[in-house]
Design a protein around this motif. Sequence first.
Motif, PDB file in Angstrom:
ATOM      1  N   ALA A 149       0.875  -1.175   0.000  1.00 34.52           N
ATOM      2  CA  ALA A 149       0.000   0.000   0.000  1.00 34.52           C
ATOM      3  C   ALA A 149       0.912   1.224   0.000  1.00 34.52           C
ATOM      4  O   ALA A 149       1.699   1.415   0.922  1.00 34.52           O
ATOM      5  CB  ALA A 149      -0.896   0.003   1.233  1.00 34.52           C
ATOM      6  N   VAL A 150       0.818   2.016  -1.047  1.00 35.64           N
ATOM      7  CA  VAL A 150       1.638   3.219  -1.183  1.00 35.64           C
ATOM      8  C   VAL A 150       0.758   4.420  -0.863  1.00 35.64           C
ATOM      9  O   VAL A 150      -0.255   4.644  -1.540  1.00 35.64           O
ATOM     10  CB  VAL A 150       2.214   3.350  -2.611  1.00 35.64           C
ATOM     11  N   TRP A 151       1.132   5.178   0.167  1.00 37.74           N
ATOM     12  CA  TRP A 151       0.386   6.387   0.496  1.00 37.74           C
ATOM     13  C   TRP A 151       0.538   7.373  -0.649  1.00 37.74           C
ATOM     14  O   TRP A 151       1.637   7.611  -1.143  1.00 37.74           O
ATOM     15  CB  TRP A 151       0.894   6.994   1.800  1.00 37.74           C
ATOM     16  N   TYR A 152      -0.573   7.946  -1.094  1.00 34.24           N
ATOM     17  CA  TYR A 152      -0.554   8.874  -2.217  1.00 34.24           C
ATOM     18  C   TYR A 152      -0.493  10.312  -1.718  1.00 34.24           C
ATOM     19  O   TYR A 152      -1.333  10.745  -0.937  1.00 34.24           O
ATOM     20  CB  TYR A 152      -1.785   8.673  -3.103  1.00 34.24           C
ATOM     21  N   LYS A 154       4.588  -5.931  -5.145  1.00 32.59           N
ATOM     22  CA  LYS A 154       5.864  -5.571  -4.519  1.00 32.59           C
ATOM     23  C   LYS A 154       6.858  -5.060  -5.561  1.00 32.59           C
ATOM     24  O   LYS A 154       7.556  -4.074  -5.338  1.00 32.59           O
ATOM     25  CB  LYS A 154       6.437  -6.788  -3.776  1.00 32.59           C
ATOM     26  N   ASP A 155       6.912  -5.711  -6.722  1.00 33.11           N
ATOM     27  CA  ASP A 155       7.839  -5.304  -7.782  1.00 33.11           C
ATOM     28  C   ASP A 155       7.513  -3.903  -8.302  1.00 33.11           C
ATOM     29  O   ASP A 155       8.406  -3.096  -8.517  1.00 33.11           O
ATOM     30  CB  ASP A 155       7.802  -6.323  -8.929  1.00 33.11           C
ATOM     31  N   VAL A 156       6.243  -3.622  -8.497  1.00 35.71           N
ATOM     32  CA  VAL A 156       5.823  -2.297  -8.971  1.00 35.71           C
ATOM     33  C   VAL A 156       6.201  -1.235  -7.943  1.00 35.71           C
ATOM     34  O   VAL A 156       6.686  -0.163  -8.294  1.00 35.71           O
ATOM     35  CB  VAL A 156       4.301  -2.273  -9.269  1.00 35.71           C
ATOM     36  N   GLU A 157       6.010  -1.547  -6.670  1.00 32.92           N
ATOM     37  CA  GLU A 157       6.361  -0.595  -5.609  1.00 32.92           C
ATOM     38  C   GLU A 157       7.868  -0.381  -5.545  1.00 32.92           C
ATOM     39  O   GLU A 157       8.342   0.757  -5.472  1.00 32.92           O
ATOM     40  CB  GLU A 157       5.841  -1.089  -4.256  1.00 32.92           C
ATOM     41  N   THR A 158       8.635  -1.446  -5.614  1.00 34.95           N
ATOM     42  CA  THR A 158      10.093  -1.368  -5.534  1.00 34.95           C
ATOM     43  C   THR A 158      10.669  -0.470  -6.627  1.00 34.95           C
ATOM     44  O   THR A 158      11.573   0.318  -6.375  1.00 34.95           O
ATOM     45  CB  THR A 158      10.724  -2.770  -5.629  1.00 34.95           C
ATOM     46  N   HIS A 159      10.137  -0.584  -7.825  1.00 41.99           N
ATOM     47  CA  HIS A 159      10.652   0.175  -8.968  1.00 41.99           C
ATOM     48  C   HIS A 159       9.825   1.428  -9.284  1.00 41.99           C
ATOM     49  O   HIS A 159      10.052   2.056 -10.320  1.00 41.99           O
ATOM     50  CB  HIS A 159      10.732  -0.735 -10.203  1.00 41.99           C
TER      51      HIS A 159
END
Length: 191
Positions: free
Chosen positions: A79-82, A171-176
Amino acid sequence: MNGICNGIYHEKQVRELCALHALNNLFQERDAFSKAELDEICQSLSPHVWINPHRSLLGLGNYDVNVIMAALQRKGYEAVWYDKRKPVECLRLAEICGFILNVPSDYRLGFVLLPLKRRHWVAIRQVAGTYYNLDSKLDVPHIIGQDNELLEYLREQLESKEKEMFIIVSKDVETHHLWQKEDFEYTSAKR
């Protein structure tokens, strides 16, 4: 209470379990998560406390963002805070699994509106090419529409200082940082 409406899985609100409903609605699975699993996550986040700070005092739900984040990580998601200062046009929708909004909610006891400030979790995701608001307080999922309608909807939601949004990605999308357009110029989207 839970069911399929036009091929879309939608859990409806029970007690204070909106976080559980948001997660299951996001993953479109009845058993993506259970109350017992979220309670176990609460315990693992604060193992040596008598009153767990990650859920309601009575254990009826009302899970905080830490529980949602830990649950998502169990399935390989983040979960990425926007940051609401950024325009929603910077989002790469094709890389995003869905969204979870945290919104203010009235607290009622029957027909009586109590002066308590509560928070509510709402899932938004694309199903069969169309974005839906899968709020567990709705009787049925509400159609948002295609990409442009989603961006307008998110823009309207984020105008409120009281609302927060989390982007749900692998996870991969978040990492990059693949969920965000690198070449997007902030000034080009300003109104």
